[in-house]
Design a protein around this motif. Structure first.
Motif, mmCIF file in Angstrom:
data_model
loop_
_atom_site.group_PDB
_atom_site.id
_atom_site.type_symbol
_atom_site.label_atom_id
_atom_site.label_comp_id
_atom_site.label_asym_id
_atom_site.label_seq_id
_atom_site.Cartn_x
_atom_site.Cartn_y
_atom_site.Cartn_z
ATOM 1 N N LEU A 208 -9.336 -6.640 -8.677
ATOM 2 C CA LEU A 208 -10.556 -6.969 -9.042
ATOM 3 C C LEU A 208 -10.689 -8.460 -9.751
ATOM 4 O O LEU A 208 -11.497 -9.181 -9.344
ATOM 5 C CB LEU A 208 -11.406 -5.965 -9.688
ATOM 6 C CG LEU A 208 -12.012 -4.804 -9.160
ATOM 7 C CD1 LEU A 208 -12.755 -3.817 -10.168
ATOM 8 C CD2 LEU A 208 -13.267 -5.248 -8.283
ATOM 9 N N HIS A 209 -9.598 -8.624 -10.465
ATOM 10 C CA HIS A 209 -9.633 -9.942 -11.243
ATOM 11 C C HIS A 209 -8.319 -10.547 -11.000
ATOM 12 O O HIS A 209 -7.801 -11.290 -11.869
ATOM 13 C CB HIS A 209 -9.769 -9.321 -12.961
ATOM 14 C CG HIS A 209 -10.823 -8.693 -13.126
ATOM 15 N ND1 HIS A 209 -12.454 -9.167 -12.667
ATOM 16 C CD2 HIS A 209 -11.092 -7.405 -13.514
ATOM 17 C CE1 HIS A 209 -13.158 -8.361 -13.413
ATOM 18 N NE2 HIS A 209 -12.602 -7.209 -13.486
ATOM 19 N N THR A 210 -7.726 -10.507 -9.781
ATOM 20 C CA THR A 210 -6.683 -11.422 -9.418
ATOM 21 C C THR A 210 -7.064 -12.184 -8.240
ATOM 22 O O THR A 210 -8.273 -12.049 -7.595
ATOM 23 C CB THR A 210 -5.488 -10.273 -9.153
ATOM 24 O OG1 THR A 210 -5.856 -9.682 -7.863
ATOM 25 C CG2 THR A 210 -5.391 -9.335 -10.066
ATOM 26 N N SER A 211 -6.067 -12.911 -7.735
ATOM 27 C CA SER A 211 -6.530 -13.687 -6.637
ATOM 28 C C SER A 211 -6.346 -12.998 -5.310
ATOM 29 O O SER A 211 -6.597 -13.621 -4.300
ATOM 30 C CB SER A 211 -5.436 -14.967 -6.564
ATOM 31 O OG SER A 211 -4.255 -14.390 -6.485
ATOM 32 N N ASP A 212 -5.716 -11.715 -5.435
ATOM 33 C CA ASP A 212 -5.718 -10.913 -4.044
ATOM 34 C C ASP A 212 -7.053 -10.602 -3.542
ATOM 35 O O ASP A 212 -7.326 -10.652 -2.422
ATOM 36 C CB ASP A 212 -4.996 -9.684 -4.428
ATOM 37 C CG ASP A 212 -3.676 -9.843 -5.000
ATOM 38 O OD1 ASP A 212 -3.208 -11.014 -4.744
ATOM 39 O OD2 ASP A 212 -2.848 -8.909 -5.133
ATOM 40 N N ARG A 217 -12.085 -8.958 0.650
ATOM 41 C CA ARG A 217 -11.375 -9.384 1.901
ATOM 42 C C ARG A 217 -11.478 -7.851 2.685
ATOM 43 O O ARG A 217 -11.638 -8.303 4.088
ATOM 44 C CB ARG A 217 -9.649 -9.543 1.641
ATOM 45 C CG ARG A 217 -9.437 -10.843 0.938
ATOM 46 C CD ARG A 217 -8.138 -11.111 0.608
ATOM 47 N NE ARG A 217 -7.748 -12.001 -0.484
ATOM 48 C CZ ARG A 217 -6.858 -12.868 -0.515
ATOM 49 N NH1 ARG A 217 -5.736 -12.696 0.387
ATOM 50 N NH2 ARG A 217 -6.563 -13.583 -1.393
ATOM 51 N N PHE A 218 -11.257 -6.776 2.241
ATOM 52 C CA PHE A 218 -11.406 -5.707 3.082
ATOM 53 C C PHE A 218 -12.837 -5.740 3.615
ATOM 54 O O PHE A 218 -13.152 -5.489 4.845
ATOM 55 C CB PHE A 218 -11.279 -4.556 2.265
ATOM 56 C CG PHE A 218 -11.495 -3.099 2.916
ATOM 57 C CD1 PHE A 218 -10.264 -2.698 3.872
ATOM 58 C CD2 PHE A 218 -12.542 -2.233 3.230
ATOM 59 C CE1 PHE A 218 -10.430 -1.436 4.544
ATOM 60 C CE2 PHE A 218 -12.608 -1.053 3.845
ATOM 61 C CZ PHE A 218 -11.514 -0.955 4.596
ATOM 62 N N VAL A 219 -13.871 -5.874 3.057
ATOM 63 C CA VAL A 219 -15.369 -5.823 3.332
ATOM 64 C C VAL A 219 -15.446 -6.879 4.524
ATOM 65 O O VAL A 219 -16.177 -6.793 5.620
ATOM 66 C CB VAL A 219 -16.182 -6.156 2.335
ATOM 67 C CG1 VAL A 219 -17.699 -6.773 2.767
ATOM 68 C CG2 VAL A 219 -16.389 -4.976 1.461
ATOM 69 N N LEU A 220 -14.830 -8.349 4.330
ATOM 70 C CA LEU A 220 -14.882 -9.340 5.387
ATOM 71 C C LEU A 220 -14.150 -8.795 6.557
ATOM 72 O O LEU A 220 -14.959 -9.194 7.712
ATOM 73 C CB LEU A 220 -14.197 -10.521 4.628
ATOM 74 C CG LEU A 220 -15.054 -11.177 3.608
ATOM 75 C CD1 LEU A 220 -14.546 -12.607 3.293
ATOM 76 C CD2 LEU A 220 -16.544 -11.504 3.990
ATOM 77 N N LEU A 221 -13.060 -8.077 6.376
ATOM 78 C CA LEU A 221 -12.393 -7.614 7.761
ATOM 79 C C LEU A 221 -13.359 -6.562 8.442
ATOM 80 O O LEU A 221 -13.447 -6.560 9.781
ATOM 81 C CB LEU A 221 -11.207 -6.923 7.505
ATOM 82 C CG LEU A 221 -10.566 -6.202 8.363
ATOM 83 C CD1 LEU A 221 -10.144 -7.040 9.555
ATOM 84 C CD2 LEU A 221 -9.153 -5.666 7.978
#
Length: 404
Positions: A208-212, A217-221
């Motif tokens: 949640l609070h990292t650059s990952d 990203r999962f939602v965009l996918l």
């Protein structure tokens, strides 16, 4: 720097100006922020100042914004709360709206454009209404649930109608393709319900609070996958975006509330802080003001379409009014149900591309949609009894802005 390049700078500038203007007049009256976005887009576009020209980049960003608007709408619907009788009543009301819309279409623009007009006049802008209901703390009230189910049907069924009747395929083939999409979407929903999400939730929490930022990203996918599937099947891309929102809601239903809220905040930032404003601003840029003002018939049709929206959606929405609803609540429900714009923009663009309607009729429909967004939610919530919330600066400071 030409007008196309200048637009990449001016669009963000206008996106910042819109909430400032909305906040500036809030002590007097609460006007949806998308009204300012639409007006600023018209002023900066070719119709008036010519500072911003349509470009492929802005068009794609606008498409992403519209998809995010429908994703957010799909993710905010509690299908368990609206399933059953409320859904049936709202669907019957929508079907009546379509039949009446076909009749109005024959009167105003006889020909192939009847289908376009009927779909446009039977739509409800749920993506626009949900932030209004959320800001007014109405999402969990009988009033809010009634508006939600009306809006859900008023966005989803018009998308089905577009895929069936405005597809480049013949209707039987389009029906088969749509059924294939429904099956695939149903499988996605079933998998989202039955698969364990513990590891997914843990990974979302850990990033949640990292650059990952795995959750985002999962939602965009997810959006890209279902929108891509819609495009491959020659269906309206908004159908995939709406279903993606529903799937994401199911996936996060059992997540820790704090984590779900954190991801939702990030998605709202992407949607309402970046992509959705571009859609509404670009809609204003593309608005063919000359086609509207240069045609007496188009100017005449605009108020007729606005009244038709109110009559068709406002009256049929009464089927979904809560038991024991007061006259004020029924009036407010009718006004909110008659608020439409995103579907109108989408269906008129298809109609013009396929030469089913002329640009004047399209401009009149979009203009009516713009006015419905400006007038109906404002009047409806005032009638509902939100006058203090709308004009009290202290309450304004306590209430999140959202896409309002």
């Amino acid at each position: 720097m030409d007008a196309g390049d200048l637009g990449l700078v001016l669009i963000p500038l206008l996106a910042v100006a819109a909430p400032l203007l909305a906040r500036g007049i809030r002590p007097l009256i609460r006007v949806p922020i998308i009204v300012f976005e639409l007006v600023l887009g018209i002023l900066a576009g070719p119709a008036v100042l010519g500072w911003v020209e349509p470009t492929p980049i802005l068009e794609k960003l606008s498409d992403f914004g519209l998809a995010m608007l429908f994703f957010i709408a799909g993710s905010e619907i509690d299908f368990r709360a609206v399933a059953g009788r409320p859904l049936v009543r709202a669907s019957i009301g929508w079907a009546i709206s379509v039949v009446l819309g076909i009749g109005i279409g024959f009167l105003l623009a006889p020909g192939e454009g009847v289908v376009v007009i009927a779909i446009a006049l039977s739509s409800t802008a749920l993506g626009t209404l949900m932030p209004i209901l959320r800001d007014a703390q109405e999402t969990d009230t009988p009033f809010g649930r009634a508006v939600t189910v009306i809006g859900a049907v008023g966005e989803f069924l018009p998308l089905i109608a577009i895929s069936l009747f405005l597809s480049t395929r013949t209707t039987p083939l389009a029906t088969a393709v749509l059924l294939a999409f429904v099956v695939l979407a149903g499988l996605a929903v079933l998998m989202a319900r039955r698969m364990p999400h513990g590891r997914l939730h843990s990974f979302v929490r850990a990033t949640l609070h990292t650059s990952d930022q795995f959750g985002v990203r999962f939602v965009l996918l997810l959006i890209a996958s279902l929108v891509g599937l819609s495009v491959v099947l020659d269906l309206d891309m908004l159908l995939g975006a709406f279903v993606a929102g529903a799937v994401w809601r199911i996936i996060m239903a059992r997540a820790p509330e704090k984590d779900a809220e954190a991801v939702e905040t990030k998605l709202e930032a992407i949607a309402f802080g970046f992509l959705v404003p571009i859609f509404f601003l670009y809609t204003g840029v593309n608005f063919d003001l000359q086609a509207l003002t240069g045609s007496s018939s188009a100017m005449l049709m605009l108020p007729l379409f606005l009244v038709a929206l109110l009559v068709l959606r406002g009256t049929t929405a009464q089927l979904s009014a809560p038991t024991g609803a007061s006259a004020r609540d029924r009036t407010a429900i009718g006004l909110l149900a008659a608020t439409g714009l995103p579907i109108i923009v989408a269906v008129t663009a298809i109609g013009v591309d396929q030469k089913m309607i002329d640009t004047g009729t399209a401009a009149a429909l979009v203009g009516a949609g713009m006015l419905s967004v400006l007038l109906f939610p404002l009047i409806g919530m005032l009638i509902r009894g939100e006058a203090a919330r709308l004009v009290d600066p202290a309450l304004v400071r306590e209430t999140p802005q959202g896409e309002l």
